[in-house]
Motif scaffolding. Structure first.
Motif, PDB file in Angstrom:
ATOM      1  N   PRO A 163      -2.383   4.628  -5.719  1.00 16.90           N
ATOM      2  CA  PRO A 163      -3.247   4.902  -6.868  1.00 16.90           C
ATOM      3  C   PRO A 163      -4.051   3.691  -7.320  1.00 16.90           C
ATOM      4  CG  PRO A 163      -0.942   4.835  -7.548  1.00 16.90           C
ATOM      5  CD  PRO A 163      -0.961   4.841  -6.059  1.00 16.90           C
ATOM      6  N   VAL A 164      -3.457   2.501  -7.237  1.00 10.40           N
ATOM      7  CA  VAL A 164      -4.215   1.297  -7.614  1.00 10.40           C
ATOM      8  C   VAL A 164      -5.443   1.164  -6.726  1.00 10.40           C
ATOM      9  CG1 VAL A 164      -4.190  -1.216  -7.703  1.00 10.40           C
ATOM     10  CG2 VAL A 164      -2.216   0.055  -8.527  1.00 10.40           C
ATOM     11  N   LEU A 165      -5.241   1.281  -5.426  1.00  7.38           N
ATOM     12  CA  LEU A 165      -6.353   1.132  -4.488  1.00  7.38           C
ATOM     13  C   LEU A 165      -7.418   2.205  -4.688  1.00  7.38           C
ATOM     14  CD1 LEU A 165      -4.303   0.247  -1.281  1.00  7.38           C
ATOM     15  CD2 LEU A 165      -5.959  -1.248  -2.429  1.00  7.38           C
ATOM     16  N   GLY A 189       2.341   7.245  -9.458  1.00  9.71           N
ATOM     17  CA  GLY A 189       0.973   7.538  -9.881  1.00  9.71           C
ATOM     18  C   GLY A 189       0.739   7.146 -11.327  1.00  9.71           C
ATOM     19  N   MET A 190       1.709   7.459 -12.184  1.00  7.33           N
ATOM     20  CA  MET A 190       1.608   7.097 -13.596  1.00  7.33           C
ATOM     21  C   MET A 190       1.537   5.579 -13.768  1.00  7.33           C
ATOM     22  SD  MET A 190       4.531   9.785 -14.884  1.00  7.33           S
ATOM     23  CE  MET A 190       4.590   9.189 -16.578  1.00  7.33           C
ATOM     24  N   VAL A 191       2.434   4.875 -13.081  1.00  7.20           N
ATOM     25  CA  VAL A 191       2.495   3.420 -13.206  1.00  7.20           C
ATOM     26  C   VAL A 191       1.288   2.770 -12.530  1.00  7.20           C
ATOM     27  CG1 VAL A 191       3.845   1.362 -12.592  1.00  7.20           C
ATOM     28  CG2 VAL A 191       5.010   3.437 -13.380  1.00  7.20           C
ATOM     29  N   GLY A 192       0.912   3.285 -11.364  1.00  5.51           N
ATOM     30  CA  GLY A 192      -0.211   2.711 -10.633  1.00  5.51           C
ATOM     31  C   GLY A 192      -1.521   2.797 -11.390  1.00  5.51           C
ATOM     32  N   THR A 193      -1.745   3.893 -12.124  1.00  3.76           N
ATOM     33  CA  THR A 193      -2.986   3.993 -12.895  1.00  3.76           C
ATOM     34  C   THR A 193      -2.979   3.004 -14.056  1.00  3.76           C
ATOM     35  OG1 THR A 193      -2.012   5.884 -14.085  1.00  3.76           O
ATOM     36  CG2 THR A 193      -3.531   6.372 -12.286  1.00  3.76           C
ATOM     37  N   ARG A 248       4.826  10.877  -2.514  1.00  5.02           N
ATOM     38  CA  ARG A 248       4.344  10.003  -3.576  1.00  5.02           C
ATOM     39  C   ARG A 248       3.173   9.111  -3.153  1.00  5.02           C
ATOM     40  NH1 ARG A 248       8.613   7.939  -1.043  1.00  5.02           N
ATOM     41  NH2 ARG A 248       8.770   5.693  -0.641  1.00  5.02           N
ATOM     42  N   GLN A 249       2.988   8.866  -1.866  1.00  2.00           N
ATOM     43  CA  GLN A 249       1.911   7.999  -1.389  1.00  2.00           C
ATOM     44  C   GLN A 249       0.746   8.888  -0.946  1.00  2.00           C
ATOM     45  OE1 GLN A 249       3.491   5.028   1.349  1.00  2.00           O
ATOM     46  NE2 GLN A 249       5.363   4.811   0.122  1.00  2.00           N
ATOM     47  N   ILE A 250      -0.002   9.350  -1.937  1.00  2.27           N
ATOM     48  CA  ILE A 250      -0.934  10.459  -1.717  1.00  2.27           C
ATOM     49  C   ILE A 250      -2.255  10.044  -1.074  1.00  2.27           C
ATOM     50  CG2 ILE A 250       0.088  11.871  -3.536  1.00  2.27           C
ATOM     51  CD1 ILE A 250      -2.192  10.948  -5.367  1.00  2.27           C
ATOM     52  N   LEU A 251      -2.394   8.787  -0.717  1.00  2.30           N
ATOM     53  CA  LEU A 251      -3.570   8.369   0.046  1.00  2.30           C
ATOM     54  C   LEU A 251      -3.440   8.800   1.504  1.00  2.30           C
ATOM     55  CD1 LEU A 251      -6.230   6.738   0.023  1.00  2.30           C
ATOM     56  CD2 LEU A 251      -4.876   4.670   0.423  1.00  2.30           C
ATOM     57  N   TYR A 252      -2.217   9.114   1.942  1.00  7.55           N
ATOM     58  CA  TYR A 252      -1.948   9.436   3.344  1.00  7.55           C
ATOM     59  C   TYR A 252      -1.633  10.913   3.519  1.00  7.55           C
ATOM     60  CZ  TYR A 252      -1.087   4.438   2.761  1.00  7.55           C
ATOM     61  OH  TYR A 252      -1.199   3.122   2.403  1.00  7.55           O
ATOM     62  N   ASN A 253      -1.714  11.373   4.785  1.00  2.50           N
ATOM     63  CA  ASN A 253      -1.324  12.745   5.107  1.00  2.50           C
ATOM     64  C   ASN A 253      -0.491  12.761   6.387  1.00  2.50           C
ATOM     65  OD1 ASN A 253      -3.164  12.857   7.398  1.00  2.50           O
ATOM     66  ND2 ASN A 253      -4.812  13.114   5.894  1.00  2.50           N
ATOM     67  N   SER A 254      -0.087  13.920   6.809  1.00  4.87           N
ATOM     68  CA  SER A 254       0.842  14.053   7.932  1.00  4.87           C
ATOM     69  C   SER A 254       0.307  13.430   9.214  1.00  4.87           C
ATOM     70  CB  SER A 254       1.177  15.528   8.162  1.00  4.87           C
ATOM     71  OG  SER A 254       1.803  16.083   7.025  1.00  4.87           O
ATOM     72  N   SER A 255      -0.988  13.464   9.411  1.00  8.51           N
ATOM     73  CA  SER A 255      -1.559  12.908  10.640  1.00  8.51           C
ATOM     74  C   SER A 255      -1.518  11.382  10.680  1.00  8.51           C
ATOM     75  CB  SER A 255      -3.003  13.391  10.816  1.00  8.51           C
ATOM     76  OG  SER A 255      -3.830  12.873   9.787  1.00  8.51           O
ATOM     77  N   ALA A 299       0.841  -1.201   0.000  1.00  6.43           N
ATOM     78  CA  ALA A 299       0.000   0.000   0.000  1.00  6.43           C
ATOM     79  C   ALA A 299       0.873   1.246   0.000  1.00  6.43           C
ATOM     80  CB  ALA A 299      -0.929  -0.002   1.213  1.00  6.43           C
ATOM     81  N   GLY A 300       1.959   1.187  -0.785  1.00  3.44           N
ATOM     82  CA  GLY A 300       2.889   2.305  -0.873  1.00  3.44           C
ATOM     83  C   GLY A 300       2.646   3.144  -2.110  1.00  3.44           C
ATOM     84  N   GLY A 301       3.737   3.548  -2.777  1.00  2.62           N
ATOM     85  CA  GLY A 301       3.626   4.447  -3.911  1.00  2.62           C
ATOM     86  C   GLY A 301       2.763   3.910  -5.030  1.00  2.62           C
ATOM     87  N   LEU A 302       2.885   2.631  -5.351  1.00  2.00           N
ATOM     88  CA  LEU A 302       2.066   2.019  -6.391  1.00  2.00           C
ATOM     89  C   LEU A 302       0.699   1.611  -5.863  1.00  2.00           C
ATOM     90  CD1 LEU A 302       4.781  -0.213  -8.104  1.00  2.00           C
ATOM     91  CD2 LEU A 302       3.758   1.870  -9.023  1.00  2.00           C
ATOM     92  N   GLY A 303       0.678   1.094  -4.652  1.00  2.00           N
ATOM     93  CA  GLY A 303      -0.578   0.636  -4.076  1.00  2.00           C
ATOM     94  C   GLY A 303      -1.604   1.735  -3.909  1.00  2.00           C
TER      95      GLY A 303
END
Length: 348
Positions: A43-45, A197-201, A71-78, A37-41
């Motif tokens: 956008p896929v998720l 993001g490009m690869v995950g999509t 790069r793991q834009i599903l998450y934020n600082s909190s 569930a990192g950089g690729l996970g």
């Protein structure tokens, strides 16, 4: 049967003639396991959740680090310090309440991989280490599950579909994993934030096509994306191995006889330089930064320039880690009749 609000939610994709109601119902009935569930996970998720895949499993034992956030834009600082799988489940359920998200905040191992993956129709691998990649591939082969694969390195991304209708697998390109301590990771080499993001999509798109039975799937293909020069290439992959039941989880595939060590390569070059032809298959900017000599033919240009390689010499391919050079040998097997070798574990 789709509910009224589901029909409204998915209306823009359902009006596509190639997709329609049947495609949406296929997505709703599908079960997809996301490994990593990192950089690729991320956008896929997000895209599979938004598209309406009925059940999605998320396997990741890692926690969110502040260095992930570019790069793991599903998450934020909190979210820093929390399990990625748990955070992903919470946020994806907000994105689409009509589907089920199963979180597995644990490491994928030979002991649990079979039981986890057997519950899903399709596996998507966004892991960032070779041990997990080979494990996922081997279990998919054992269980007969199709596998959507993706990886990123600096500015370059890779996408492929393995084990689809008994098609080629990951080992048909990379037969043997390099030692973990000799493989650079994102923390050491870096990665541009938008690339996952490009690869995950792309990966999410392949998963949707497989589930809905539409379009041309990247089975027997290996797609590369270079975000620096905007080049996109698709290489053909042929099935090289025939895995016997139960074997892939017990041992690594033995290395091919085309692999040589850096010491052997240096010895050949020193003693028989007229009989050896060294080809560096890295990108031009990598070659210019550091090289051990030879000619530079980037991997994506290799098949086009196969005719320039001397069939009367030993052709040695090299790259940073030994992975692209192994792929070079596989790509040229159908078209080049001379001797070919790959420098194992790369030139660093």
């Amino acid at each position: 049967m789709l509910k009224r609000d589901e029909q409204q939610r998915y209306s823009r994709q359902m009006i596509l003639p190639e997709f329609g109601l049947a495609g949406q119902e296929s997505l709703k009935a599908a079960k997809v396991l996301m490994v990593g569930a990192g950089g690729l996970g991320c956008p896929v998720l997000q895209y599979l959740t938004a598209a309406g895949v009925g059940i999605i499993g998320v396997v990741d034992h890692d926690v969110v680090d502040i260095s992930n956030l570019h790069r793991q834009i599903l998450y934020n600082s909190s979210d820093v310090g929390r399990f990625k799988a748990v955070v992903a489940k919470q946020k994806l359920e907000l994105l689409n309440p009509h589907i089920t998200i199963n979180a597995y905040p644990e490491k994928l191992t030979p002991e649990n991989a079979g039981s986890l993956m057997s519950n899903y129709d399709l596996v998507v691998d966004g892991s960032d280490d070779f041990t997990t990649r080979y494990l996922v591939n081997d279990v998919c082969v054992e269980l007969g599950k199709p596998l959507v694969f993706g990886s990123v390195f600096k500015f370059e991304g890779h996408v492929a579909v393995f084990n689809y209708h008994n098609g080629p697998g990951y080992r048909d390109i990379f037969a043997e994993a390099p030692p973990e301590n000799e493989v650079p990771n994102c923390a050491e080499t870096g990665v541009i934030g938008v690339l996952p993001g490009m690869v995950g999509t792309y990966m999410a798109n392949e998963a949707i096509k497989i589930i809905c039975g539409m379009g041309e799937v990247l089975s027997g293909k290996f797609l590369t994306i270079n975000s620096l020069d905007n080049s996109v290439n698709v290489f053909n992959v042929t099935k090289q191995t025939a895995a016997s039941p139960g074997s892939s989880l017990k041992k690594e595939t033995s290395p091919g006889n085309y692999e040589i060590s850096m010491d052997e390569a240096n010895q050949w070059l020193a003693q028989n330089s007229n009989e050896v032809y060294l080809v560096d298959v890295r990108e031009t900017y990598e070659y210019d930064d550091y090289n051990i000599g030879g000619v530079n033919i980037p991997l994506y240009e290799l098949t086009e320039q196969a005719g320039t390689l001397p069939v009367h010499k030993k052709v040695i391919f090299c790259c940073q880690t030994g992975q692209r050079s192994k792929m070079a040998v596989q790509l040229l097997k159908p078209v080049f009749t001379g001797e070919m070798y790959s420098i194992k574990n790369g030139i660093f």
